[in-house]
Structure formats: C-alpha cells, structure tokens
Design a protein around this motif. Structure first.
Motif, short mmCIF file in Angstrom:
data_model
loop_
_atom_site.label_atom_id
_atom_site.label_comp_id
_atom_site.label_asym_id
_atom_site.label_seq_id
_atom_site.Cartn_x
_atom_site.Cartn_y
_atom_site.Cartn_z
N UNK A 142 3.66 7.68 19.73
CA UNK A 142 2.73 6.50 18.54
C UNK A 142 1.71 6.87 17.69
N UNK A 143 1.40 8.37 18.50
CA UNK A 143 -0.62 8.19 18.01
C UNK A 143 0.25 9.49 17.18
N UNK A 144 1.30 10.76 17.57
CA UNK A 144 1.73 11.74 16.86
C UNK A 144 2.04 11.30 15.63
N UNK A 145 3.16 9.85 15.03
CA UNK A 145 3.71 10.06 13.48
C UNK A 145 2.45 10.24 13.39
N UNK A 146 1.49 8.70 13.79
CA UNK A 146 -0.28 7.83 12.79
C UNK A 146 -0.45 9.47 11.87
N UNK A 147 -0.59 10.23 13.15
CA UNK A 147 -1.47 12.33 12.96
C UNK A 147 -0.93 12.57 11.98
N UNK A 148 0.48 12.67 11.93
CA UNK A 148 1.29 13.74 10.60
C UNK A 148 2.12 12.48 9.72
N UNK A 149 1.94 10.99 9.48
CA UNK A 149 1.79 10.38 8.18
C UNK A 149 1.56 11.29 6.65
N UNK A 150 2.31 11.41 5.94
CA UNK A 150 1.58 11.88 4.66
C UNK A 150 1.71 10.77 3.80
N UNK A 151 0.34 10.46 3.57
CA UNK A 151 0.00 9.68 2.18
C UNK A 151 1.19 10.09 1.07
N UNK A 207 -5.78 11.36 -3.97
CA UNK A 207 -5.80 12.36 -3.37
C UNK A 207 -6.25 11.99 -1.62
N UNK A 208 -5.83 12.91 -0.56
CA UNK A 208 -6.02 11.71 0.60
C UNK A 208 -7.86 12.35 0.80
N UNK A 209 -8.37 11.11 1.14
CA UNK A 209 -9.73 11.29 2.48
C UNK A 209 -9.76 11.22 3.51
N UNK A 210 -8.78 9.95 4.07
CA UNK A 210 -9.02 9.84 5.46
C UNK A 210 -10.39 9.74 6.05
N UNK A 233 2.14 15.03 -5.53
CA UNK A 233 3.16 13.86 -4.84
C UNK A 233 2.89 12.76 -4.49
N UNK A 234 2.72 14.16 -2.87
CA UNK A 234 2.28 13.53 -1.77
C UNK A 234 1.36 13.96 -0.52
N UNK A 235 0.04 13.65 0.08
CA UNK A 235 -1.20 13.90 0.10
C UNK A 235 -0.36 14.42 1.74
N UNK A 236 -1.86 15.34 2.24
CA UNK A 236 -1.65 16.20 3.12
C UNK A 236 -1.84 15.11 4.77
N UNK A 237 -1.57 15.34 5.83
CA UNK A 237 -1.78 14.65 6.84
C UNK A 237 -3.04 14.84 7.41
N UNK A 264 -8.57 17.56 2.12
CA UNK A 264 -7.92 19.13 2.52
C UNK A 264 -8.18 20.54 1.67
N UNK A 265 -9.09 20.26 0.95
CA UNK A 265 -9.52 21.43 -0.88
C UNK A 265 -11.04 21.00 -0.02
N UNK A 266 -11.26 20.60 1.06
CA UNK A 266 -13.12 19.96 0.67
C UNK A 266 -14.06 21.63 0.90
N UNK A 267 -13.54 23.20 1.53
CA UNK A 267 -14.16 23.79 1.38
C UNK A 267 -13.32 24.60 -0.26
#
Length: 542
Positions: free
Chosen positions: A433-442, A447-450, A238-242, A225-228
């Motif tokens: 289900x798809x919305x839940x998967x895409x909105x989950x915050x690790x 740092x989140x990479x996905x 403590x919690x990453x972006x979705x 999320x901070x790639x730019x």
C-alpha cells in the motif's frame, strides 16, 4: 493578488478537537496508573476482591484490538499536536521545506519541545503504550500448561488476570505523550492548525512572517522534481513525477516498511525451526487458526519436536508475570524491544500518506470545483481512504503483533509462529500500500508539489478563497506563455507551448500587453536575461 492574512484558515476547531483528545489521554493515563496500583493492592490483599475475571478465550484476544484502536486514536490526537508544532518550529528555524515531515525524526534547533530528546521521549512513549496493550489482560490456558508439564493449578479455565504493572506502564506511555504534546502546545506559536498545505504556504508568505517565503518568478511550470533546475521555460507534462523522487526521505521510509517483511519471515522461521528441532520449550501444533488455540490433545508423531498437539505451535520464552515485579517489567520491555521497529515503521508511513494528501489538495485547482475554502483537517482525514487505511493498518498490525508474542500469566512470554506469519503477511500488505501511494504519478499539467512549500509559492500568483490553476497569458515572439491561479476556472495549459516568465511582462489571453512595452522590447529583454542576447538563434528544443 498578494497573500492576505485575513484569508488564512487558522483551524481553531481542529486545535480544539485535538485538545479534547489530549485531555482524554491525560485522564486515561492517570486512570490507568491508578487502576494499576489498585490491581496490585488487590492481588496482595489476603481477602476480598482480586484483579481477575472470566471471559471466553476469543473475547480475551479481542480486548487488545479494542485497546489498540483506543491507543491509535489518542496517539493520532497527540501526534497531530506534535506534528503541527514541529512544522512551525521548523519554520521559525527557517528550515521548513515540506508541509509534511517525519515528526519523530525531525527536530527543531530552538524549541526544546521539538528537540531530538523530546522526540526520543515521544517515540518511547508510543512504543510503551502499544506494547502494553496485549499485556494488561493476561490469560491462562490449562491445556497448554499441561502440555508443558507445568504444575497443577486451581485457576478456572478462561480466567483473565489484570496486570497492574502493565497497566501502570500503559499509563506512563500515554502521560509521556500527553506531557510532551502539552509542552509543545504551550510553547509554540502556531499561525494555523490546518494540515492544508495551502494554508501553510499562505502563512509562510505573509509579510509579517519573520522568515517570509518569497515567490520566485519564471517558474510557473516547474515541479518539485525540478527544484534544482534553473528558470528556463519548459513545456507542460501530461503526467508528473511520483512522491518517491520528490521527497528525500520517502526511499528510507519504504526501505524500513519493506524491511519488516523479511524480519518477520526470519523471526517466524527461526521460532518454527527451533520448535521442529526439539527445543524443550516448544510445542509443535497442526492448527493454523488466526487466533491461537489449544485443545491439549497430544499427537504421537512430532517429527523431532519435543512435544506436539493439535493446537497452535508455540515457543515459551519464560519471564512469567507470577514471578514478581521484575519478571513482569522484563516481559514488558522484551516485547517493547520487538515492537519498536514496528512502531517506527508505521509512524514513518504517515509521511507517505500525508504527501499524497498534500498533492491531492493542491491538484484540486485543476478540477471543476477548485480548492475548498472550508477545508477541515478532521473531516478530510475521515473522508480520505488513504488516511483511513493507515489508521486501520496501525491498529491491526499492532494487534497482530500482540497475537504473535504475548504473556501468559502462568507460562510467561510465548511466541506463535503461525501468528508471526500472519503479522508478516499484513506487514507486506502495508508495504505494498505504501509503495503504491509513493509511486503514483499525478495526472495533468499542474506541476507536482507534494507539499513542497517553495514550489507551491512559485505556482500561486493570485490568492483567492477558491482557486483554479491554468493558462493565463499567451506568449509572443519567443516569449513563453504563462500559467497561474485565479478565482475563476482557467483553460488547461497548451501541451505544445513553453511556459515561464513573469505575469507582469507578457501578453494577456485577450492580446493586450500588461506592461505597455513593445513586443520586440519584451522579447529582447527576456532573451537577454536568460539566453545572453542570443534570441534570434535560441531554440527551446531541450
């Protein structure tokens, strides 16, 4: 430790399993085409066997479910080959950003087997294979025919006719995918067949790779999320972006999946309204059973409908299979047209599950077990509740679609409002289900990479068979602390400290300086690089 090619899991076993599925698809495709021509021959022969048999009505409705499961299995095998070859085609084009991509909506600039026209052919073949599963075994219901005042027939009740035309097109759909997958398999150099994003990053950062992915320093706490953002130090989160804000295509996938719900509602509502308003080809029924049923018992009060029974509501479109090859082909492509949106939406849902899978694999670095050096893509797929849910959803949605619109041998194409509503309800569940998967915050400071390859390369400084991530070196005198990977388990980063910089220019946890430079020299050098020499007055309070 620099990445080494001998650590790369080439996953030849995964490739071989997919090749087995590919061979089964070739065999099934040719068998379907041969069987289709044989059925046509039997139907045109004056004597001898005919391409029909008698089974219970409920069993007839379950056959397409089994067909959809088979098609989903074969499509997944060939789709894995297609997606893997696309990944490395994009990498050779120097355009690979994420480990997971929309394989039918992403194309290579150089590899013809993954160009846009090959993807269109693959998508058309998938749609054709799914659309024909409900059209191969054609039933006939005498009670419904009598309700429509159809001419009398001597066909036994619950007789099933095998449509040779549909069987041929089913085979064409499988062979189309098999041919394109084989083409991609033979023309694309694949360093690893593993779906593990760590293996992809390792192969991309290898020195022999012509488009080598270079690790950037000073970004040990920067997420996708901070790639730019620039490389200024930052505190752990403590919690990453979705995923929906990490990958630019996620929002379009969710839009398409949610679009199925109102489209299904409009479709079912329009058909039901036409029946209520007395469409001459409609039957109003009071049964909302999951599988369409027809008893032939008429009702007196039709509330404006042309006719009514105690069975399932239905609107007859025509295009009966008994009217020849043209009508049969027309019914196939009519249903394929409706099914195209469903197939594309479910294909796009793969991206959401794969992004979640990629993130879950990388987050193993902050677990007590660490990453799995014996990762197997097939075992991982069958042990992932998200992958299994998507697999079942694909088969179930296509089966429900086949219940909503199918082909009667005598009457032709029928649409059933109750089943359309059930299909829409299940599509809603898939969208949720798809919305839940895409909105989950690790959860956790990693740092989140996905599956974003550059971000993963930035976070991994030591490559090991089993890796752990965490705090590695303390900061000092204004210098930020440092986090990275190791073969041993590390402490989690300190949430109130800033992290950044490069591993070779800071103090280790034990307190010894790696570079041998003085503390003041290190701090001044780092301050001059990022803050223009304003070390004494700079504050991290942003």
């Amino acid at each position: 430790m620099a990445p080494s090619n001998d650590k790369l899991n080439k996953a030849i076993g995964t490739r071989n399993c997919c090749v087995v599925g590919l061979c089964v698809a070739w065999f099934t495709g040719f068998a379907a085409i041969g069987g289709g021509f044989y059925c046509i021959y039997l139907d045109n022969a004056e004597i001898g066997l005919k391409s029909h048999f008698i089974i219970p009505h409920a069993a007839k409705e379950m056959i397409p479910l089994g067909m959809n499961i088979l098609v989903t299995f074969l499509n997944e095998s060939m789709g894995y080959i297609h997606s893997t070859t696309l990944r490395w085609s994009l990498q050779f084009d120097n355009r690979l950003t994420f480990n997971s991509n929309l394989r039918l909506l992403s194309s290579s600039a150089r590899f013809k087997s993954n160009k846009w026209y090959a993807n269109v052919g693959f998508l058309f073949s998938i749609i054709l294979s799914y659309a024909t599963t409900s059209l191969i075994f054609l039933g006939w219901n005498p009670a419904l025919s009598e309700t429509f005042d159809s001419e009398a027939h001597s066909i036994p009740v619950d007789q099933i006719r095998v449509s040779g035309i549909a069987l041929i097109f089913f085979g064409i759909g499988l062979l189309g995918q098999a041919g394109l997958a084989t083409w991609a398999l033979n023309t694309t150099q694949v360093p690893t067949w593993s779906s593990n994003p760590l293996d992809t990053v390792l192969a991309c950062t290898d020195e022999t790779n012509p488009n080598q992915l270079m690790r950037r320093t000073d970004r040990c706490m920067k997420s996708v999320h901070q790639i730019k953002e620039d490389s200024h130090p930052c505190k752990p989160k403590a919690r990453q972006g979705p995923a929906c804000t990490a990958h630019p295509e996620v929002k379009w996938v969710l839009t398409l999946l949610w679009l199925l719900v109102p489209l299904g509602g409009i479709w079912g509502g329009a058909i039901y309204t036409m029946i209520l308003r007395g469409n001459p080809h409609g039957v109003l029924g009071n049964s909302w059973s999951f599988v369409p049923t027809f008893t032939g018992t008429p009702l007196l009060d039709c509330n404006g409908a042309a006719r009514c029974t105690d069975g399932t509501s239905v609107l007859n479109v025509g295009w009966t299979a008994k009217n020849g090859v043209i009508a049969n082909i027309g019914s196939i492509f009519l249903i394929a047209f409706f099914q195209a949106v469903v197939t594309l939406a479910l294909h796009c849902a793969e991206l959401l599950v794969n992004l979640s899978r990629d993130e879950g694999i990388f987050r193993m670095t902050i677990t007590p077990e660490g990453t799995n050096p014996r990762y197997n893509s097939i075992i991982a797929a069958f042990s992932s509740w998200q992958t299994i849910t998507l697999f079942v959803s694909k088969a179930a949605v296509h089966w429900l679609f086949g219940l909503s619109i199918n082909n009667d041998f005598i009457l032709g194409v029928n649409m059933y409002p109750p089943q359309i509503i059930y299909f829409t309800a299940f599509a809603l569940m898939v969208a949720i289900f798809s919305t839940y998967v895409s909105l989950r915050r690790p959860v956790g400071p990693l740092p989140a990479t996905f599956g974003h390859l550059q971000t993963m390369a930035d976070l991994i400084d030591d490559w090991e068979d089993r890796m752990f991530w965490g705090h590695k070196q303390d900061g000092y005198g204004g210098l930020p602390s440092y986090a990275g990977t190791s073969a041993r388990r590390l402490q989690m980063p300190r949430m109130d400290e800033f992290y950044g910089g490069a591993k070779n220019s800071r103090m280790s946890v034990s307190g010894s300086f790696v570079s041998g430079m003085s503390e003041e020299h290190l701090a001044a050098s780092y301050d001059m690089q990022y803050h223009g020499g304003m070390f004494n007055s700079y504050s991290y309070g942003y």
